[in-house]
Design a protein around this motif. Sequence first.
Motif, PDB file in Angstrom:
ATOM      1  N   LYS A  25      36.948  34.156  37.148  1.00  0.00           N
ATOM      2  CA  LYS A  25      37.976  34.595  38.098  1.00  0.00           C
ATOM      3  C   LYS A  25      37.501  35.853  38.819  1.00  0.00           C
ATOM      4  O   LYS A  25      37.075  36.817  38.173  1.00  0.00           O
ATOM      5  CB  LYS A  25      39.272  34.886  37.348  1.00  0.00           C
ATOM      6  CG  LYS A  25      40.413  35.271  38.246  1.00  0.00           C
ATOM      7  CD  LYS A  25      41.672  35.537  37.448  1.00  0.00           C
ATOM      8  CE  LYS A  25      42.767  36.009  38.400  1.00  0.00           C
ATOM      9  NZ  LYS A  25      43.972  36.403  37.674  1.00  0.00           N
ATOM     10  N   PRO A  26      37.556  35.853  40.150  1.00  0.00           N
ATOM     11  CA  PRO A  26      37.098  37.044  40.897  1.00  0.00           C
ATOM     12  C   PRO A  26      38.011  38.243  40.650  1.00  0.00           C
ATOM     13  O   PRO A  26      39.227  38.116  40.598  1.00  0.00           O
ATOM     14  CB  PRO A  26      37.183  36.619  42.361  1.00  0.00           C
ATOM     15  CG  PRO A  26      37.406  35.161  42.365  1.00  0.00           C
ATOM     16  CD  PRO A  26      37.962  34.779  41.042  1.00  0.00           C
ATOM     17  N   GLU A  27      37.397  39.403  40.498  1.00  0.00           N
ATOM     18  CA  GLU A  27      38.144  40.648  40.388  1.00  0.00           C
ATOM     19  C   GLU A  27      38.510  41.119  41.798  1.00  0.00           C
ATOM     20  O   GLU A  27      38.020  40.578  42.790  1.00  0.00           O
ATOM     21  CB  GLU A  27      37.303  41.702  39.685  1.00  0.00           C
ATOM     22  CG  GLU A  27      36.947  41.336  38.262  1.00  0.00           C
ATOM     23  CD  GLU A  27      35.953  42.293  37.640  1.00  0.00           C
ATOM     24  OE1 GLU A  27      35.503  43.242  38.314  1.00  0.00           O
ATOM     25  OE2 GLU A  27      35.623  42.074  36.463  1.00  0.00           O
ATOM     26  N   GLU A  28      39.342  42.139  41.880  1.00  0.00           N
ATOM     27  CA  GLU A  28      39.713  42.695  43.180  1.00  0.00           C
ATOM     28  C   GLU A  28      38.484  43.330  43.832  1.00  0.00           C
ATOM     29  O   GLU A  28      37.738  44.072  43.198  1.00  0.00           O
ATOM     30  CB  GLU A  28      40.793  43.751  43.011  1.00  0.00           C
ATOM     31  CG  GLU A  28      41.250  44.355  44.321  1.00  0.00           C
ATOM     32  CD  GLU A  28      42.310  45.423  44.123  1.00  0.00           C
ATOM     33  OE1 GLU A  28      42.580  46.144  45.100  1.00  0.00           O
ATOM     34  OE2 GLU A  28      42.852  45.536  43.022  1.00  0.00           O
ATOM     35  N   VAL A  29      38.274  43.025  45.095  1.00  0.00           N
ATOM     36  CA  VAL A  29      37.119  43.537  45.830  1.00  0.00           C
ATOM     37  C   VAL A  29      37.484  44.891  46.434  1.00  0.00           C
ATOM     38  O   VAL A  29      38.421  44.996  47.217  1.00  0.00           O
ATOM     39  CB  VAL A  29      36.684  42.558  46.939  1.00  0.00           C
ATOM     40  CG1 VAL A  29      35.564  43.154  47.774  1.00  0.00           C
ATOM     41  CG2 VAL A  29      36.265  41.232  46.339  1.00  0.00           C
ATOM     42  N   THR A  30      36.741  45.921  46.042  1.00  0.00           N
ATOM     43  CA  THR A  30      36.962  47.254  46.604  1.00  0.00           C
ATOM     44  C   THR A  30      35.717  47.784  47.301  1.00  0.00           C
ATOM     45  O   THR A  30      35.760  48.829  47.925  1.00  0.00           O
ATOM     46  CB  THR A  30      37.371  48.250  45.499  1.00  0.00           C
ATOM     47  OG1 THR A  30      36.357  48.264  44.500  1.00  0.00           O
ATOM     48  CG2 THR A  30      38.706  47.862  44.872  1.00  0.00           C
TER      49      THR A  30
END
Length: 103
Positions: A25-30
């Motif tokens: 699952k992709p994490e939040e992109v910062t």
Amino acid sequence: MRCVIARFPFDLTKSGVLESMKGIKPEEVTGESVIIGRRLYPVKQVGQVVTRQDRRDFSAGEVVRAMTQLGFTCRGLPAIAAPARALSPLQHASAMLGTPAAV
């Protein structure tokens, strides 16, 4: 393709990266990101999964370089505009008169 990440050589293939990231699952992109399949992943997350190393051991640039050479689309840092601060009616009136407003 042979690439060096955190001073360690890795033999990476596009299909190998796709297989490694399957079900993750992709994490939040910062920050910088890479598109794998139809998902947008942070490059540090991809680097950690593919190399099995701690994220502090390599830079985002090393992973971006490797993913770009494999043919994945990488994106740089997102451009974030500074939020415009709304003026209160008193500040707006003071600005129109040319005097500083008391905050």
